[in-house]
Design a protein around this motif. Sequence first.
Motif, short mmCIF file in Angstrom:
data_model
loop_
_atom_site.label_atom_id
_atom_site.label_comp_id
_atom_site.label_asym_id
_atom_site.label_seq_id
_atom_site.Cartn_x
_atom_site.Cartn_y
_atom_site.Cartn_z
N ARG A 120 -2.27 10.73 -4.10
CA ARG A 120 -3.11 11.87 -4.51
C ARG A 120 -3.35 12.82 -3.35
NH1 ARG A 120 -5.97 7.79 -7.32
NH2 ARG A 120 -7.49 7.66 -5.60
N ALA A 121 -3.64 12.26 -2.18
CA ALA A 121 -3.93 13.08 -1.00
C ALA A 121 -2.71 13.92 -0.60
CB ALA A 121 -4.38 12.20 0.16
N ALA A 122 -1.52 13.38 -0.85
CA ALA A 122 -0.29 14.08 -0.46
C ALA A 122 0.30 14.92 -1.60
CB ALA A 122 0.75 13.07 0.01
N GLY A 123 -0.36 14.90 -2.75
CA GLY A 123 0.16 15.65 -3.89
C GLY A 123 1.44 15.07 -4.46
N LEU A 124 1.59 13.73 -4.35
CA LEU A 124 2.78 13.05 -4.83
C LEU A 124 2.47 12.27 -6.10
CD1 LEU A 124 4.03 11.64 -1.40
CD2 LEU A 124 4.97 13.62 -2.63
N ASP A 125 3.49 12.08 -6.93
CA ASP A 125 3.33 11.35 -8.18
C ASP A 125 4.10 10.03 -8.08
OD1 ASP A 125 2.65 10.72 -10.76
OD2 ASP A 125 4.24 11.93 -11.67
N VAL A 126 3.39 8.92 -8.09
CA VAL A 126 4.00 7.59 -8.06
C VAL A 126 3.43 6.78 -9.22
CG1 VAL A 126 4.34 5.46 -6.76
CG2 VAL A 126 4.29 7.66 -5.55
N HIS A 127 4.30 6.23 -10.06
CA HIS A 127 3.86 5.40 -11.18
C HIS A 127 3.62 3.98 -10.64
CE1 HIS A 127 5.39 8.68 -13.66
NE2 HIS A 127 6.52 8.59 -12.96
N THR A 128 2.44 3.43 -10.88
CA THR A 128 2.12 2.10 -10.34
C THR A 128 1.76 1.13 -11.46
OG1 THR A 128 -0.23 2.61 -10.04
CG2 THR A 128 1.25 3.12 -8.20
N GLN A 149 -4.75 1.70 -2.77
CA GLN A 149 -4.48 2.43 -1.54
C GLN A 149 -3.27 3.35 -1.72
OE1 GLN A 149 -4.34 -0.38 1.81
NE2 GLN A 149 -5.82 -1.64 0.73
N LEU A 150 -2.24 2.84 -2.38
CA LEU A 150 -1.04 3.65 -2.62
C LEU A 150 -1.40 4.89 -3.42
CD1 LEU A 150 2.37 2.22 -3.92
CD2 LEU A 150 1.51 4.46 -4.56
N ARG A 151 -2.15 4.71 -4.51
CA ARG A 151 -2.51 5.85 -5.36
C ARG A 151 -3.36 6.86 -4.60
NH1 ARG A 151 -2.77 1.57 -9.34
NH2 ARG A 151 -4.99 1.24 -8.91
N ALA A 152 -4.26 6.39 -3.75
CA ALA A 152 -5.10 7.30 -2.97
C ALA A 152 -4.25 8.15 -2.02
CB ALA A 152 -6.15 6.52 -2.19
N HIS A 204 0.81 -1.22 0.00
CA HIS A 204 0.00 0.00 0.00
C HIS A 204 0.85 1.27 0.00
CE1 HIS A 204 0.80 0.63 4.28
NE2 HIS A 204 0.47 -0.62 4.50
N GLY A 205 2.18 1.12 -0.07
CA GLY A 205 2.99 2.25 -0.45
C GLY A 205 3.74 3.02 0.61
N ARG A 206 3.88 2.48 1.82
CA ARG A 206 4.55 3.28 2.86
C ARG A 206 5.97 3.67 2.44
NH1 ARG A 206 6.73 -0.51 7.76
NH2 ARG A 206 7.25 -2.39 6.57
N ASP A 207 6.67 2.77 1.76
CA ASP A 207 8.04 3.08 1.36
C ASP A 207 8.09 3.87 0.05
OD1 ASP A 207 8.97 1.80 3.62
OD2 ASP A 207 9.32 -0.11 2.59
#
Length: 217
Positions: free
Chosen positions: A88-96, A82-85, A56-59
């Motif tokens: 988005r909430a933190a204004g971060l861009d992560v490619h999944t 969950q990671l993407r949510a 879910h993306g903590r790292d």
Amino acid sequence: MHHEHDLPAEQRRHWEQVYRENPDMYGLEPSEPALFAAELMREHQAHNVLELGAGHGRDALHFARCGLNVHATDISESALEQLRAHARAAGLDVHTAVHDVREPLPHEDASMDVVFAHMLLCMALSTGEIRAATSEIARVLRPGGHLVYTVRHTGDAHYGTGTPHGDDIYEHGGFAVHFFSREHVDALASGWQLLEVHPFEEGSLPRRLWRVTQRKP
């Protein structure tokens, strides 16, 4: 030794259910290995990082907060949702991307500075599948790039107990783990520069792990 069912398919279903029923099951604070990896990336001025088994993306979120270009894969769509949510909430861009590490990585040759995998390689993977995954990791890493991975090892309290599946894989509570010997770590580092094998503990059992750092020549 159990052969009456398809362990990989069973584990895929298990992890999907676990993440669906236990959102953010590992919390949102980065793991100790991720803090180490982020510092390594800072020291080497890395930009592109691939996390395998991101959950879910903590790292992955921590790497993104550090200003890195983060690619995150996992076998569970629920985990990546969950990671993407959170991103988005933190204004971060992560490619999944949903990805089974038994398959070729969906990334170009020499496109990553660092590959990070916290307990991914000690899932229900055969020795042959782990070797193939390591070869794929080497393919997508640039020369001089680093692989940082963690695995539970044969000194762990669960090693040799629970349901055996052969190849040093034992199952507890629905979770199948491939426990690594030091010889296994050394064999996987063939053709690499093995920089460090750092023992540490995590969780309440506690799980006993190695954090392995190696560099592609």
